[in-house]
Design a protein around this motif. Structure first.
Motif, PDB file in Angstrom:
ATOM      1  N   VAL A 195      -1.544  13.711  -1.641  1.00  0.00           N
ATOM      2  CA  VAL A 195      -2.319  12.522  -0.953  1.00  0.00           C
ATOM      3  C   VAL A 195      -1.358  11.532  -0.291  1.00  0.00           C
ATOM      4  O   VAL A 195      -1.968  11.279   0.873  1.00  0.00           O
ATOM      5  N   VAL A 221      -5.848   6.207  -1.122  1.00  0.00           N
ATOM      6  CA  VAL A 221      -7.083   6.556  -0.845  1.00  0.00           C
ATOM      7  C   VAL A 221      -8.118   5.611  -0.707  1.00  0.00           C
ATOM      8  O   VAL A 221      -8.911   5.458   0.225  1.00  0.00           O
ATOM      9  N   ALA A 242      -1.044   6.447  -5.767  1.00  0.00           N
ATOM     10  CA  ALA A 242      -1.792   7.324  -4.923  1.00  0.00           C
ATOM     11  C   ALA A 242      -3.365   6.780  -4.718  1.00  0.00           C
ATOM     12  O   ALA A 242      -3.812   7.064  -3.552  1.00  0.00           O
ATOM     13  N   THR A 243      -3.882   6.540  -5.854  1.00  0.00           N
ATOM     14  CA  THR A 243      -5.538   6.058  -5.582  1.00  0.00           C
ATOM     15  C   THR A 243      -5.551   5.258  -4.639  1.00  0.00           C
ATOM     16  O   THR A 243      -6.694   5.083  -4.157  1.00  0.00           O
ATOM     17  N   VAL A 272      -7.028   9.159   3.842  1.00  0.00           N
ATOM     18  CA  VAL A 272      -6.048   8.355   3.238  1.00  0.00           C
ATOM     19  C   VAL A 272      -5.622   7.148   4.277  1.00  0.00           C
ATOM     20  O   VAL A 272      -5.812   7.313   5.451  1.00  0.00           O
TER      21      VAL A 272
END
Length: 494
Positions: A388, A476, A472-473, A399
């Motif tokens: 990601v 996004v 990472a979340t 992203v």
């Protein structure tokens, strides 16, 4: 909404929260849980102050605090505006994430000198927020140097020959650039302008009319190359050498504080000292754009040759940092916004990548990409997050990195710079070239000869994996919903 007096003290608390925690952390060395409690208390306090200031700035306010009057025309002062709050929000929030991860890493490897490590970590975040909230060049310079000195022990943490050599190189480049170039330029500028306070209008800057073009050019490039933390070639050489430090330090250097301070200082000077009009008149913007374009391409090519994961990520950082300067140097509103928002987008993606590198090392003691075949099948969360974050660096939707490249691409078209569009396309292809094989090898490659992985998940400790997934979340999330941070970025453009 708090009282006006609260907003006068909030920047001071935000800067000093981690400084106040230093003696408490140092005195709690024999009690790790208490030591880490002070770290989290300071980090939480810092972020709370910054977040409260963000709402005030979003309402159209600017907070100014005069701390120490050095000369009648010169003071050490804070100014909280939309540009500074972008960097302050990211760095203060990521300190909480990084502190959580660091505990797992340091305990997992039973690292030595953990108390010294957390003390220096706190000092570095004090310096980073000090830079973000600086009201003039003198204040920014003081905190810039504080950051260099406080991160030196972190780079030299292992205290072996390699660590000391990397730390010496780190200090030589950073202090050499700031003392040898920035400080003289700062003194000359003060003599010319009679002030070092940042302008309120990014069109005009503070360089007085009538200053000779040659002097302006000399001062501009003294700042550009003197702020060596920005990684512009050839002043980038300290950055790969600093990779001898533990992974949490690499994450701090590349995502949270050091390099972000470098590009923040550079872009702050470009916009609030020289101004768009002067840079356009002397073609300083397009010259700078081509200089950093060279850095973007060359660093990406070098990254392709690196088998060591942290070394590849280091050269990726050198390349990605220049996107920030490139966007501002194009002087088109969309490009400037793309450059500034990349401070945010790069921070979350790059800290994820370095966290993943550390988790891989803690779980498997592997550092080289060639040894990572099949690891994705036993570390799916780590390598999934790596994938990601890689997409963000490449600039793929949805992203966060896509937002950066879209705005810079639009700005390049507005500026009529087709050559820069070609640079963006080439760098994107190179990004794919040095990131995609890592993920492919991890999930679809074969383990090295003589190595077999038992079925089942063998991730790093949960205290390390959770921060990886959070970062990472968020990458996004801000790719899909960029509006919150873009509000501040758009306020920079008049």
């Amino acid at each position: 909404m708090y009282s006006p007096s609260f907003y006068q003290i909030a920047p001071v608390i935000a800067v000093c929260a981690s400084l106040a925690a230093v003696p408490l952390i140092a005195l709690s060395g024999s009690r790790p849980n208490l030591r880490e409690f002070w770290t989290f208390l300071a980090a939480g306090t810092k972020f709370a102050m910054v977040f409260s200031l963000a709402g005030y700035v979003l309402a159209g306010n600017v907070v100014e605090v005069d701390l120490i009057r050095v000369l009648p025309e010169l003071s050490i002062s804070f100014r909280v505006d939309s540009f500074g709050i972008v960097f302050a929000l990211v760095s203060s929030f990521l300190w909480i994430v990084a502190a959580t991860y660091t505990i797992g890493y340091m305990r997992g490897l039973d690292e030595h000198a953990q108390t010294r490590f957390f003390v220096c970590f706190a000092l570095s975040l004090c310096a980073a927020i000090g830079v973000a909230f600086s009201g003039n060049l003198l204040t920014m310079y003081i905190f810039y140097e504080m950051l260099s000195l406080s991160t030196y022990p972190l780079v030299a943490h292992h205290q072996d020959l390699e660590g000391r050599a990397g730390a010496r190189k780190y200090l030589v480049f950073l202090l050499g650039g700031s003392v040898g170039l920035v400080l003289p330029a700062l003194i000359i500028l003060f003599a010319l302008a009679g002030t070092l306070d940042f302008a309120y209008n990014i069109q005009s800057g503070i360089v007085p009319e009538g200053t000779g073009p040659t002097m302006v050019v000399i001062l501009f490039f003294a700042f550009l190359f003197g702020f060596a933390k920005n990684g512009v070639m050839p002043m980038h050489a300290w950055l790969p050498g600093a990779m001898v430090a533990p992974t949490p330090v690499s994450a701090l250097l590349h995502a949270v504080a050091v390099v972000k301070v470098g590009v923040f200082c550079t872009t702050r000077v470009m916009l609030y000292v020289f101004g768009i009009d002067l840079m356009a008149d002397l073609n300083l913007g397009i010259i700078t754009a081509y200089i950093v374009s060279f850095t973007i391409i060359m660093a990406s090519i070098i990254a392709l040759t690196k088998d060591n994961l942290k070394a590849r990520l280091a050269y990726s950082t050198v390349s990605q940092l220049s996107y920030i300067i490139l966007g501002v140097a194009l002087l088109a509103p969309a490009a400037i916004q793309g450059g500034i928002i990349h401070i945010v987008n790069h921070a979350f993606a790059k800290i994820t990548l370095f966290f993943c590198a550390g988790a891989i090392y803690v779980a498997t003691h592997k550092k080289n990409i060639s040894e990572m075949g099949g690891l994705g099948r036993v570390m799916p969360f780590t390598f999934g997050a790596f994938a990601v974050a890689s997409l963000s660096m490449i600039g793929a939707p949805p992203v966060a990195g896509f937002i950066t490249k879209w705005y810079i691409l639009v700005g390049s078209l507005d500026a009529g710079q087709m050559a820069i569009i070609l640079v963006l396309i080439a760098s994107t292809m190179l990004n794919v070239g040095y990131f995609a094989p890592i993920t492919y090898k991890a999930f679809f490659g074969k383990p090295p000869a003589g190595v077999s992985y038992e079925p089942g998940i063998k991730e790093a400790p949960l205290i390390m994996v959770v921060p990886i997934m959070v970062a990472a979340t968020i990458s996004v999330f801000i790719g899909i919903f960029p509006g919150f941070m873009m509000q501040f970025v758009q306020m920079v453009i008049p």
